[in-house]
Design a protein around this motif. Structure first.
Motif, PDB file in Angstrom:
ATOM      1  N   GLY A   5      10.951  31.286  34.372  1.00 53.27           N
ATOM      2  CA  GLY A   5      10.801  32.726  34.179  1.00 53.27           C
ATOM      3  C   GLY A   5      10.571  33.497  35.455  1.00 53.27           C
ATOM      4  O   GLY A   5      10.072  34.633  35.422  1.00 53.27           O
ATOM      5  N   GLY A  49      10.949  39.520  29.127  1.00 54.65           N
ATOM      6  CA  GLY A  49      10.651  38.101  29.230  1.00 54.65           C
ATOM      7  C   GLY A  49      11.753  37.260  28.625  1.00 54.65           C
ATOM      8  O   GLY A  49      12.680  37.760  27.987  1.00 54.65           O
ATOM      9  N   GLY A  50      11.663  35.987  28.822  1.00 55.06           N
ATOM     10  CA  GLY A  50      12.650  35.084  28.240  1.00 55.06           C
ATOM     11  C   GLY A  50      13.817  34.824  29.175  1.00 55.06           C
ATOM     12  O   GLY A  50      13.736  35.040  30.385  1.00 55.06           O
ATOM     13  N   PHE A  51      14.918  34.370  28.573  1.00 53.45           N
ATOM     14  CA  PHE A  51      16.034  33.867  29.362  1.00 53.45           C
ATOM     15  C   PHE A  51      17.369  34.435  28.907  1.00 53.45           C
ATOM     16  O   PHE A  51      17.540  34.801  27.746  1.00 53.45           O
ATOM     17  CB  PHE A  51      16.099  32.343  29.259  1.00 53.45           C
ATOM     18  CG  PHE A  51      14.932  31.651  29.910  1.00 53.45           C
ATOM     19  CD1 PHE A  51      14.984  31.288  31.239  1.00 53.45           C
ATOM     20  CD2 PHE A  51      13.776  31.369  29.181  1.00 53.45           C
ATOM     21  CE1 PHE A  51      13.912  30.655  31.841  1.00 53.45           C
ATOM     22  CE2 PHE A  51      12.703  30.742  29.773  1.00 53.45           C
ATOM     23  CZ  PHE A  51      12.769  30.375  31.115  1.00 53.45           C
ATOM     24  N   GLN A  52      18.279  34.487  29.853  1.00 46.12           N
ATOM     25  CA  GLN A  52      19.688  34.729  29.563  1.00 46.12           C
ATOM     26  C   GLN A  52      20.353  33.363  29.422  1.00 46.12           C
ATOM     27  O   GLN A  52      20.371  32.575  30.377  1.00 46.12           O
ATOM     28  CB  GLN A  52      20.347  35.524  30.690  1.00 46.12           C
ATOM     29  CG  GLN A  52      19.780  36.915  30.866  1.00 46.12           C
ATOM     30  CD  GLN A  52      20.032  37.779  29.646  1.00 46.12           C
ATOM     31  OE1 GLN A  52      21.165  37.923  29.186  1.00 46.12           O
ATOM     32  NE2 GLN A  52      18.967  38.357  29.105  1.00 46.12           N
ATOM     33  N   ASP A  79      11.596  44.068  26.092  1.00 50.40           N
ATOM     34  CA  ASP A  79      10.821  42.866  26.389  1.00 50.40           C
ATOM     35  C   ASP A  79      11.634  42.023  27.364  1.00 50.40           C
ATOM     36  O   ASP A  79      12.490  41.231  26.952  1.00 50.40           O
ATOM     37  CB  ASP A  79      10.526  42.082  25.112  1.00 50.40           C
ATOM     38  CG  ASP A  79       9.734  40.809  25.393  1.00 50.40           C
ATOM     39  OD1 ASP A  79       9.251  40.652  26.537  1.00 50.40           O
ATOM     40  OD2 ASP A  79       9.584  39.985  24.470  1.00 50.40           O
ATOM     41  N   SER A 113      16.405  33.451  34.134  1.00 47.00           N
ATOM     42  CA  SER A 113      15.336  34.403  33.828  1.00 47.00           C
ATOM     43  C   SER A 113      15.887  35.814  33.609  1.00 47.00           C
ATOM     44  O   SER A 113      16.619  36.347  34.445  1.00 47.00           O
ATOM     45  CB  SER A 113      14.341  34.428  34.985  1.00 47.00           C
ATOM     46  OG  SER A 113      13.509  35.566  34.924  1.00 47.00           O
ATOM     47  N   THR A 114      15.531  36.437  32.494  1.00 45.13           N
ATOM     48  CA  THR A 114      15.953  37.814  32.235  1.00 45.13           C
ATOM     49  C   THR A 114      15.355  38.770  33.255  1.00 45.13           C
ATOM     50  O   THR A 114      15.997  39.738  33.673  1.00 45.13           O
ATOM     51  CB  THR A 114      15.551  38.232  30.816  1.00 45.13           C
ATOM     52  OG1 THR A 114      16.215  37.383  29.872  1.00 45.13           O
ATOM     53  CG2 THR A 114      15.931  39.674  30.528  1.00 45.13           C
TER      54      THR A 114
END
Length: 229
Positions: free
Chosen positions: A49, A122-125, A120, A155-156
């Protein structure tokens, strides 16, 4: 040594989104055989992340370990953290943007494409669903398949973080447009290239380090030695 007896710069190769330093494995032996010293990094935003600032820190740490001048070669997303990092580096003599995001202060990868910052972030592509035609359309089929199998989520936040510095304002830069690119359209690359001091074009897809390592190594050598601008 170069033809005039001066030390050649080290080439620091910085990969793009979803990739790792492994993507340069076809290119570095060609450059090394021609007497060039190469270094690579693994950006933490590929597989974790991490943010642009984290990637930029890794680039700066790599630069600090290199004695003498450095030519930084940034591919695709790699142009974002490189642009941020080089503003704080003293030993970079030239920047090469390879089908890369040569962004300015206050811009992000998403904003460049007119996309909003996620509510938001957070998170992923995830890895794109058809990476071979997107990234490696002109590479040998076996190499393309192997490379696609090594891609990891991105990582987004690395796509939504805005730059707070832009090293290309003070460090000379060259843009290499990949004319058959399916990932970052050539017309978009041409617009980004307006920010560079010189522009070269290569008849490749998004990853010439995989599809035509010999030809791309020759171009890089010319840029780094000053003979190709």
């Amino acid at each position: 040594m170069s033809a005039d007896g001066t030390a050649r710069p080290t080439l620091l190769l910085v990969h793009g989104a979803w990739h790792g330093s492994w993507c340069w494995e076809k290119l570095t032996p060609v450059l090394n055989a021609e007497g060039w010293t190469t270094r690579t990094v693994d950006l933490p935003s590929a597989g974790s992340g991490a943010r642009v600032r984290d990637d930029a820190r890794v680039v700066l740490q790599a630069l600090a370990r290199i004695d003498g001048p450095v030519v930084v070669v940034a591919h695709s997303y790699g142009g974002v953290p490189v642009t941020q990092a080089v503003a704080d580096a003293a030993n970079v003599s030239h920047l090469v943007y390879l089908a890369a995001y040569q962004l300015d202060i206050g811009e992000s990868l998403l904003s460049h494409h007119g996309a909003p910052t996620p509510a938001d972030p957070g998170g992923f592509q995830p890895v794109p669903p058809h990476p071979v035609p997107l990234f490696y359309a002109d590479a040998p089929a076996a190499d393309a398949k192997a490379a696609a199998g090594r891609l990891v989520p991105q990582s987004t936040r690395s796509f939504s973080d805005m730059l707070t510095a832009a090293g290309w304002h003070t460090v000379p830069s060259t843009y290499v447009v990949c004319e058959q690119d399916q990932a970052l359209p050539p017309d978009d690359q041409e617009r980004l290239a307006l920010r560079s001091g010189s522009v070269h074009r290569i008849a490749s897809g998004h990853s010439p380090f995989l599809s035509m390592p010999g030809e791309f190594a020759g171009l890089l050598a010319g840029i780094a030695s000053g003979s190709a601008g």
